[in-house]
Design a protein around this motif. Structure first.
Motif, PDB file in Angstrom:
ATOM      1  N   UNK A  29       0.785  -1.158   0.035  1.00 50.09           N
ATOM      2  CA  UNK A  29      -0.120   0.004  -0.168  1.00 50.09           C
ATOM      3  C   UNK A  29       0.890   1.252  -0.045  1.00 50.09           C
ATOM      4  N   UNK A  30       1.986   1.236   0.826  1.00 51.17           N
ATOM      5  CA  UNK A  30       2.957   2.347   1.021  1.00 51.17           C
ATOM      6  C   UNK A  30       3.892   2.393  -0.312  1.00 51.17           C
ATOM      7  N   UNK A  31       3.767   1.400  -1.049  1.00 47.12           N
ATOM      8  CA  UNK A  31       4.619   1.255  -2.224  1.00 47.12           C
ATOM      9  C   UNK A  31       6.545   1.045  -1.719  1.00 47.12           C
ATOM     10  N   UNK A  32       6.497   0.261  -0.690  1.00 44.71           N
ATOM     11  CA  UNK A  32       7.863   0.019  -0.107  1.00 44.71           C
ATOM     12  C   UNK A  32       8.546  -1.081  -0.856  1.00 44.71           C
ATOM     13  N   UNK A  33       9.752  -0.773  -1.454  1.00 45.68           N
ATOM     14  CA  UNK A  33      10.494  -2.193  -1.873  1.00 45.68           C
ATOM     15  C   UNK A  33      11.205  -2.648  -1.177  1.00 45.68           C
ATOM     16  N   UNK A  34      11.765  -1.977  -0.015  1.00 50.84           N
ATOM     17  CA  UNK A  34      12.703  -2.643   0.872  1.00 50.84           C
ATOM     18  C   UNK A  34      11.752  -3.505   1.764  1.00 50.84           C
ATOM     19  N   UNK A  35      12.271  -4.682   2.356  1.00 52.89           N
ATOM     20  CA  UNK A  35      11.526  -5.471   3.140  1.00 52.89           C
ATOM     21  C   UNK A  35      11.666  -5.321   4.434  1.00 52.89           C
ATOM     22  N   UNK A  36      12.524  -4.440   4.885  1.00 49.97           N
ATOM     23  CA  UNK A  36      12.647  -3.952   6.400  1.00 49.97           C
ATOM     24  C   UNK A  36      11.631  -3.323   7.035  1.00 49.97           C
ATOM     25  N   UNK A  37      11.468  -3.629   8.282  1.00 50.18           N
ATOM     26  CA  UNK A  37      10.310  -2.970   8.938  1.00 50.18           C
ATOM     27  C   UNK A  37      10.499  -1.502   8.929  1.00 50.18           C
ATOM     28  N   UNK A  38      11.901  -1.208   9.344  1.00 53.15           N
ATOM     29  CA  UNK A  38      12.323   0.148   9.636  1.00 53.15           C
ATOM     30  C   UNK A  38      11.757   1.180   8.326  1.00 53.15           C
TER      31      UNK A  38
ATOM     32  N   UNK B  94       9.050   0.602   6.654  1.00 57.78           N
ATOM     33  CA  UNK B  94       7.686   0.591   6.730  1.00 57.78           C
ATOM     34  C   UNK B  94       7.475   1.626   7.884  1.00 57.78           C
ATOM     35  N   UNK B  95       7.909   1.524   8.889  1.00 55.70           N
ATOM     36  CA  UNK B  95       7.719   2.660  10.008  1.00 55.70           C
ATOM     37  C   UNK B  95       8.040   4.125   9.535  1.00 55.70           C
ATOM     38  N   UNK B  96       9.128   3.805   8.779  1.00 57.61           N
ATOM     39  CA  UNK B  96       9.473   5.460   8.497  1.00 57.61           C
ATOM     40  C   UNK B  96       8.562   6.009   7.409  1.00 57.61           C
ATOM     41  N   UNK B  97       8.095   5.323   6.678  1.00 60.48           N
ATOM     42  CA  UNK B  97       7.225   5.627   5.485  1.00 60.48           C
ATOM     43  C   UNK B  97       5.649   5.976   6.097  1.00 60.48           C
ATOM     44  N   UNK B  98       5.292   5.178   7.127  1.00 62.22           N
ATOM     45  CA  UNK B  98       4.061   5.216   7.787  1.00 62.22           C
ATOM     46  C   UNK B  98       3.951   6.557   8.570  1.00 62.22           C
ATOM     47  N   UNK B  99       5.111   6.948   9.176  1.00 56.57           N
ATOM     48  CA  UNK B  99       5.232   8.231  10.049  1.00 56.57           C
ATOM     49  C   UNK B  99       5.081   9.647   8.848  1.00 56.57           C
ATOM     50  N   UNK B 100       5.776   9.360   7.649  1.00 55.01           N
ATOM     51  CA  UNK B 100       5.674  10.269   6.780  1.00 55.01           C
ATOM     52  C   UNK B 100       4.424  10.813   6.151  1.00 55.01           C
ATOM     53  N   UNK B 101       3.604   9.568   6.196  1.00 49.02           N
ATOM     54  CA  UNK B 101       2.211   9.567   5.599  1.00 49.02           C
ATOM     55  C   UNK B 101       1.220  10.106   6.707  1.00 49.02           C
ATOM     56  N   UNK B 102       1.637  10.196   7.796  1.00 44.71           N
ATOM     57  CA  UNK B 102       0.762  10.279   8.900  1.00 44.71           C
ATOM     58  C   UNK B 102       0.022   9.441   9.578  1.00 44.71           C
ATOM     59  N   UNK B 103       0.318   8.294   9.237  1.00 48.87           N
ATOM     60  CA  UNK B 103      -0.267   7.021   9.786  1.00 48.87           C
ATOM     61  C   UNK B 103       0.269   6.635  10.966  1.00 48.87           C
ATOM     62  N   UNK B 104       1.264   7.258  11.577  1.00 54.19           N
ATOM     63  CA  UNK B 104       1.841   6.729  12.579  1.00 54.19           C
ATOM     64  C   UNK B 104       2.434   8.141  13.073  1.00 54.19           C
ATOM     65  N   UNK B 105       2.413   8.202  14.546  1.00 53.99           N
ATOM     66  CA  UNK B 105       2.749   9.386  15.213  1.00 53.99           C
ATOM     67  C   UNK B 105       3.743   9.289  16.639  1.00 53.99           C
TER      68      UNK B 105
END
Length: 229
Positions: free
Chosen positions: A207-216, A218-229
């Motif tokens: 959904x967030x178009x993350x190519x990297x498999x790492x959870x790091x 995922x967390x970084x992009x979720x914060x950028x998108x305002x999904x995680x604060x």
């Protein structure tokens, strides 16, 4: 005092920004707005702490308009971490104050969250701000209209279907990942199976178009998108 000062409308304005030259720029622009009609008084703050002290001081006049930068030094003792928190404080202490929030954020979800939680009278992407735009926005707000700068208008005009929506389980999974919880342990906190958690993580990355498999990432992009604060 000018000869006609008694007939001029007084406007008390708060400006909170950690860059003094930006505060001065706002003041220079505002004082050129209908100078024969309005008389302006300004109070300034450079961080959440000094803003808190001004807002809660019983001697402070009620502000008509407040300019708040979203990103600024925090005041953790009072739970103030941003201009959004100051806006909530102002809404409690001075509910008639018209709030203008200024930000560098350009993610739709973050902008929507600001509008939903604060509902400011003005919301401005700093890169949109010119002298003319400041006066245009100030005119809108002082006349009790809502003003969104150009970039925000474009974002709000996008097809709402493009906005990413996630459910409570996804949010809980993201939260625990951000805290370093291993996938196998997340099942202790989220009432779904480990297999379901893995599937949701995979879907979130897609959904967030993350190519990297790492959870790091995922967390970084979720914060950028305002999904995680």
């Amino acid at each position: 005092m000018t000869p006609n000062s008694k007939s001029m409308k007084k406007k008390h304005i708060l400006i909170v920004d950690d860059h003094p030259f930006i505060i001065q720029g706002y003041k220079n622009g505002i004082t050129r707005y209908k100078p024969t009609e309005y008389e302006y008084t300004f109070l300034e703050a450079k961080d959440c702490k000094s803003a808190y002290e001004i807002i809660t001081d019983p001697e402070t006049p009620t502000f008509d308009i407040a300019f708040l930068d979203i990103s600024m030094p925090t005041y953790e003792e009072k739970g103030l971490f941003s201009g959004e928190d100051l806006a909530k404080l102002l809404n409690e202490c001075m509910p008639d104050c018209k709030i203008i929030l200024l930000t560098m954020y350009t993610e739709l979800l973050k902008i929507k969250n600001i509008i939903d939680t604060i509902n400011p009278k003005g919301l401005v992407i700093k890169n949109d701000l010119t002298f003319d735009e400041l006066l245009f926005g100030f005119d809108k707000v002082i006349n009790n209209e809502t003003y969104y700068s150009q970039s925000i208008q474009k974002m709000m005009d996008q097809d709402l279907l493009e906005a990413i929506e996630i459910d409570l389980f996804d949010k809980q999974i993201l939260f625990h990942i951000s805290k370093g919880t291993k996938t196998n342990d997340i099942a202790q906190y989220v009432p779904i199976s480990i297999e379901a958690i893995e599937k949701r993580k995979m879907n979130l990355k897609k959904l967030l178009n993350i190519k990297d498999e790492s959870d790091i990432e995922l967390v970084k992009e979720a914060k950028n998108r305002g999904l995680l604060f």
